[in-house]
Design a protein around this motif. Structure first.
Motif, PDB file in Angstrom:
ATOM      1  N   LEU A 186      -1.355  -0.299 -10.504  1.00  0.00           N
ATOM      2  CA  LEU A 186      -1.586   1.039 -11.065  1.00  0.00           C
ATOM      3  C   LEU A 186      -1.676   0.984 -12.584  1.00  0.00           C
ATOM      4  O   LEU A 186      -2.499   1.680 -13.201  1.00  0.00           O
ATOM      5  N   VAL A 236      -6.053   5.642  -8.262  1.00  0.00           N
ATOM      6  CA  VAL A 236      -5.468   5.063  -7.047  1.00  0.00           C
ATOM      7  C   VAL A 236      -6.476   4.163  -6.341  1.00  0.00           C
ATOM      8  O   VAL A 236      -6.113   3.111  -5.786  1.00  0.00           O
ATOM      9  N   THR A 237      -7.748   4.540  -6.376  1.00  0.00           N
ATOM     10  CA  THR A 237      -8.775   3.733  -5.718  1.00  0.00           C
ATOM     11  C   THR A 237      -8.915   2.369  -6.376  1.00  0.00           C
ATOM     12  O   THR A 237      -9.008   1.338  -5.699  1.00  0.00           O
ATOM     13  N   HIS A 285       0.834  -1.210   0.000  1.00  0.00           N
ATOM     14  CA  HIS A 285       0.000   0.000   0.000  1.00  0.00           C
ATOM     15  C   HIS A 285       0.868   1.259   0.000  1.00  0.00           C
ATOM     16  O   HIS A 285       0.551   2.238  -0.694  1.00  0.00           O
ATOM     17  N   SER A 291      -1.539  10.416 -10.214  1.00  0.00           N
ATOM     18  CA  SER A 291      -2.884  10.371  -9.629  1.00  0.00           C
ATOM     19  C   SER A 291      -3.805  11.448 -10.192  1.00  0.00           C
ATOM     20  O   SER A 291      -5.031  11.310 -10.150  1.00  0.00           O
ATOM     21  N   SER A 303       2.153   6.417  -7.194  1.00  0.00           N
ATOM     22  CA  SER A 303       1.024   7.151  -7.787  1.00  0.00           C
ATOM     23  C   SER A 303       1.190   8.667  -7.694  1.00  0.00           C
ATOM     24  O   SER A 303       0.373   9.412  -8.240  1.00  0.00           O
ATOM     25  N   MET A 338       2.244   1.809  -3.435  1.00  0.00           N
ATOM     26  CA  MET A 338       1.236   2.363  -4.323  1.00  0.00           C
ATOM     27  C   MET A 338       1.126   3.877  -4.127  1.00  0.00           C
ATOM     28  O   MET A 338       1.021   4.635  -5.101  1.00  0.00           O
ATOM     29  N   GLU A 339       1.167   4.321  -2.880  1.00  0.00           N
ATOM     30  CA  GLU A 339       1.075   5.759  -2.606  1.00  0.00           C
ATOM     31  C   GLU A 339       2.263   6.501  -3.220  1.00  0.00           C
ATOM     32  O   GLU A 339       2.102   7.588  -3.794  1.00  0.00           O
TER      33      GLU A 339
END
Length: 300
Positions: free
Chosen positions: A211, A181-182, A163, A174, A170, A166-167
């Motif tokens: 992603l 992202v969701t 997680h 984003s 992105s 991913m942050e």
């Protein structure tokens, strides 16, 4: 990320200029993050020897539903799953009773809670244990289980989760679509049901692949994929062919997504229905109803 931070240096905002000071540290920090994640990635063979696919999937299903009800963050969900899988991959072999399994599960949740910001929850640890354990696990038993879990882990907790990758990955893309992202987050949570997918790839690759699958589905301009691969090369410089790594992971993700969407007899189906109920909430932008693409990406 370093380039993005450096671009903030001339902005009038004091906060933005302060963020720009992190540019020189960004690339090295992200590589260190990847190295730490790889060091603590559970050995898949050991994990599956310790816990059956079915038992683990049922546990992950409970985690997703319970965390949704109590409002714990997705970051804490992944941290709890990581702690529990790391423990089972390293613990001494032998049968584990249902009560011991419950205690270890709650211990992982409590340790994850301790690594989160206190703003993330409004209840005391005792209240959390009583609620999630349905008053079947005493706080004394929980403390003992926590120590039992931490010893094989060398008391090393708070290691990077998929997680978090991913942050990070992105950050530069984003803005293309508020659902990007969701949807990637939905796919990553779907992998929790399949240890072979979740732990069969480095976290940086799994996050980038989620992603990319989301970007291809929405769709998002091709620039996003190029940016992701560029950042992945910086994050994991030892990969000779990062695109090939990502494509293999995308293929696994695509199979799992298709099974969760249109194959009721698949083992992942019950978990996926609960996950889809969670992501049906308005705050998730309706991504639960998005169908997977007809095929996974391939090399041009």
């Amino acid at each position: 990320l370093a380039a993005l931070l450096a671009s903030l240096a001339d902005l009038p905002s004091v906060e933005a200029r302060a963020d720009a000071e992190m540019a020189e540290l960004a690339d090295a920090s992200m590589r260190a993050m990847h190295e730490q994640a790889e060091e603590h990635r559970p050995a898949l063979g050991n994990l599956l020897e310790a816990v059956s696919h079915i038992d683990r999937r049922e546990t992950m299903d409970w985690l997703v539903q319970a965390f949704d009800v109590v409002g714990f963050s997705d970051g804490m969900l992944f941290q709890s799953a990581l702690l529990m899988d790391r423990y089972h991959a390293m613990r001494p072999r032998g049968e584990v009773s249902a009560k011991d399994s419950q205690q270890i599960l709650l211990a992982a949740v409590v340790v994850a809670l301790k690594t989160e910001s206190r703003d993330e929850f409004k209840f005391s640890l005792r209240q959390v244990v009583a609620h999630l354990g349905q008053d079947k696990v005493s706080f004394k038993e929980l403390v003992a289980a926590e120590l039992k879990m931490l010893k094989p882990l060398g008391f090393c907790v708070g290691t990077p989760t998929v997680h978090e990758f991913m942050e990070v990955l992105s950050t530069r893309i984003s803005h293309y679509d508020h659902r990007l992202v969701t949807l990637a987050g939905f796919l990553l949570q779907l992998t929790l049901a399949d240890a072979c997918v979740h732990w069969g790839h480095p976290h940086a690759v799994l996050a980038a692949s989620a992603l990319i699958m989301a970007a291809l589905t929405l769709p998002v301009p091709a620039d996003a994929m190029m940016i992701l691969l560029e950042d992945l090369r910086l994050l994991c410089p030892h990969f000779a062919e990062p695109a090939s790594e990502v494509l293999r992971c995308c293929a696994d993700l695509h199979i799992l997504w298709v099974q969760s969407f249109s194959v009721p007899q698949s083992l992942v189906w019950p978990f996926a229905q609960h996950l889809r109920s969670k992501f049906a909430h308005k705050r998730y932008h309706g991504v639960a109803s998005i169908e997977p693409p007809s095929c996974a990406p391939v090399l041009a």
